[in-house]
Design a protein around this motif. Structure first.
Motif, short mmCIF file in Angstrom:
data_model
loop_
_atom_site.label_atom_id
_atom_site.label_comp_id
_atom_site.label_asym_id
_atom_site.label_seq_id
_atom_site.Cartn_x
_atom_site.Cartn_y
_atom_site.Cartn_z
N UNK A 92 0.59 -1.45 -0.33
CA UNK A 92 0.44 -0.19 0.01
C UNK A 92 1.04 1.79 0.21
N UNK A 93 2.05 1.35 0.35
CA UNK A 93 2.68 2.80 0.84
C UNK A 93 3.50 2.40 -0.05
N UNK A 94 4.42 1.15 -0.92
CA UNK A 94 4.64 1.11 -2.51
C UNK A 94 3.89 2.12 -3.35
N UNK A 95 2.28 1.30 -3.30
CA UNK A 95 1.85 1.51 -4.56
C UNK A 95 0.68 3.22 -4.44
N UNK A 96 1.17 3.91 -3.00
CA UNK A 96 0.83 5.16 -2.12
C UNK A 96 2.01 6.49 -3.33
N UNK A 97 3.12 5.63 -2.91
CA UNK A 97 4.21 6.63 -3.10
C UNK A 97 4.27 6.83 -4.60
N UNK A 98 4.72 5.45 -5.26
CA UNK A 98 4.00 5.40 -6.83
C UNK A 98 3.25 6.05 -7.69
N UNK A 99 2.46 6.18 -7.31
CA UNK A 99 0.81 7.27 -7.64
C UNK A 99 1.36 8.38 -7.17
N UNK A 100 1.64 8.97 -6.18
CA UNK A 100 2.63 10.18 -5.86
C UNK A 100 3.85 10.82 -6.90
N UNK A 101 4.39 9.55 -6.15
CA UNK A 101 5.55 10.13 -8.35
C UNK A 101 4.80 9.95 -9.81
N UNK A 102 3.97 9.31 -10.35
CA UNK A 102 3.24 9.14 -11.29
C UNK A 102 2.52 10.88 -11.36
N UNK A 103 1.70 11.12 -10.11
CA UNK A 103 0.90 12.53 -10.95
C UNK A 103 1.85 13.57 -10.83
N UNK A 104 3.33 13.70 -9.84
CA UNK A 104 3.98 14.75 -10.20
C UNK A 104 4.86 14.32 -11.11
N UNK A 105 5.11 13.15 -12.10
CA UNK A 105 5.73 13.16 -13.27
C UNK A 105 4.75 13.93 -14.35
N UNK A 106 3.78 13.34 -13.83
CA UNK A 106 1.91 14.00 -15.20
C UNK A 106 2.33 15.84 -14.82
N UNK A 107 2.37 15.44 -13.70
CA UNK A 107 2.25 17.51 -13.99
C UNK A 107 3.56 18.30 -14.28
N UNK A 108 4.86 17.40 -13.89
CA UNK A 108 5.86 18.06 -14.85
C UNK A 108 5.78 17.62 -16.75
N UNK A 109 5.08 16.39 -17.33
CA UNK A 109 4.80 16.85 -18.33
C UNK A 109 3.95 17.55 -19.03
N UNK A 110 2.97 17.87 -18.07
CA UNK A 110 1.77 18.52 -18.52
C UNK A 110 2.84 20.53 -18.93
N UNK A 111 3.45 20.43 -17.66
CA UNK A 111 4.61 21.75 -17.54
C UNK A 111 5.33 22.06 -18.89
N UNK A 112 6.32 20.94 -19.23
CA UNK A 112 7.02 20.54 -20.37
C UNK A 112 6.15 21.29 -21.55
N UNK A 113 5.28 20.25 -22.16
CA UNK A 113 3.89 20.62 -22.87
C UNK A 113 3.93 21.77 -23.13
N UNK A 114 3.24 22.08 -22.02
CA UNK A 114 3.51 23.42 -21.86
C UNK A 114 4.37 25.37 -22.50
#
Length: 395
Positions: free
Chosen positions: A25-47
């Motif tokens: 559960x902790x690993x899944x939560x950490x990975x989800x947080x990492x994915x959403x952070x990376x997603x925000x970075x990619x979104x920012x990169x596209x912008x």
């Protein structure tokens, strides 16, 4: 004697059972947080990329943009994409708007600075609100590395590319290619304040109409060049960048090029720069096989016919004027009375002899060939003394 052993604590025996689920559960939560952070970075990169392009006169927009791909990829889907191109040619008023299908951008979660894109066609190009061209392809994909900072490399590939002009009578073919690749990257040891760019252009089964008759038949091309003289990667329209390149004395060094059209093979290398008014200037040293086919392919024999009309010149040598031909043979007659007339009366022999005089015998890929200079003088293209075409200014 009876030895009594105390039973282990029930609590002690059961707690390891819950360790693994808790860690998952902790690993899944950490990975989800990492994915959403990376997603925000990619979104920012596209912008950031869109902002850079907009500052360069190339505006990309989407009717709808979505971000998916959890848990291992990042996928940005741009629906009903539009691209507006402003001030990208010497004709500042020639703004174009391209409307195409979806643009699908993918990034692996562990490489957010690498963006891979796929484009859905067709694309309709409009000018002043009127459709002028339709561009279509079987597949189109690109990649870019380095964003949101200065790009380190960029690539774009098309399969079965076609470009049609739109007129009142319908669509007419303008360009075709079964495969197109364009690659660019910053060269090794390149300085940040004076970047050097290595480029490669590959064309397979390409043809062009209304440019020069020699290009109407399918040909393959492989051109490798290095661009010297850039100042930086600050966003700006192409004419502005070309003007800066000229002011800095920059040049395009053609390291290697090979063009094949049937039995005709030509290779070239040399250097091209820009004049103060944006015309190409420089020289390529060419070697070509089937030289007897080069003259009719370039339309030189037609150019030298007596009283050749301007309409013929426009077809065989776009940009060349009748006065250019008349001036050439006037000079020949002044040098040797009657020479201009003799060459006109036997165009093929005269031209072949003239080019042979400035060229050298050579061998190319095991075949007899001829080496000669291809000169660019203020945008005019010369084979020996003959002007065969006129290129437009780049700014």
């Amino acid at each position: 004697m009876t030895v009594t052993t105390a039973a282990p604590s029930t609590k002690y025996r059961r707690w390891p059972i819950f360790v693994m689920p808790v860690l998952v559960v902790i690993a899944a939560a950490a990975w989800s947080a990492f994915w959403f952070y990376a997603a925000s970075q990619v979104d920012r990169t596209v912008d950031v990329w869109r902002a850079r392009e907009a500052a360069s006169g190339r505006t990309f927009d989407c009717a709808k943009r979505t971000l998916t791909g959890f848990p291992f990829r990042l996928e940005v889907n741009c629906e009903d994409a539009t691209v507006e191109l402003k001030s990208q040619t010497a004709d500042q008023a020639a703004a174009l708007t391209a409307r195409l299908g979806d643009i699908f951008v993918i990034s692996q979660i562990y490489t957010p600075k690498l963006l891979i894109a796929a484009f859905k066609g067709p694309a309709t190009l409009s000018q002043h609100g009127q459709p002028v061209m339709v561009v279509n392809w079987k597949t189109a994909r690109s990649s870019i590395v380095g964003l949101p900072g200065p790009p380190q490399s960029a690539d774009i590939v098309f399969d079965d590319l076609s470009i049609n002009r739109i007129a009142a009578s319908g669509q007419t073919p303008f360009a075709r290619a079964s495969h197109v690749e364009l690659h660019g990257r910053i060269a090794e040891n390149s300085k940040p304040d004076h970047p050097t760019i290595e480029t490669v252009l590959e064309l397979t089964g390409a043809s062009l109409r209304d440019v020069h008759p020699v290009l109407t038949k399918p040909f393959n091309a492989d051109v490798r060049a290095i661009v010297h003289g850039l100042k930086d990667f600050t966003p700006k329209p192409w004419p502005v960048r070309f003007r800066e390149l000229q002011a800095a004395g920059g040049r395009v060094e053609i390291k290697q090029s090979r063009i094949q059209q049937g039995d005709l093979i030509a290779i070239a290398a040399g250097s091209l720069g820009l004049t103060a008014d944006g015309h190409l200037d420089g020289q390529l040293n060419m070697t070509a096989t089937g030289f007897e086919k080069v003259i009719p392919a370039l339309g030189i024999d037609k150019m030298l016919e007596q009283g050749v009309p301007q309409g013929t010149l426009d077809k065989v040598a776009p940009g060349v004027k009748t006065r250019d031909i008349d001036n050439l043979f006037g000079a020949l007659d002044r040098a040797i009375p009657g020479l201009g007339k003799a060459v006109r009366e036997n165009a093929n022999v005269g031209v072949a002899a003239g080019v042979a005089a400035i060229g050298q015998e050579a061998t190319l890929e095991g075949k007899k060939a001829r080496s000669f200079p291809l000169r660019f003088v203020d945008g005019a293209v010369f084979v020996g003394p003959l002007k065969i075409a006129q290129t437009p200014p780049l700014f």
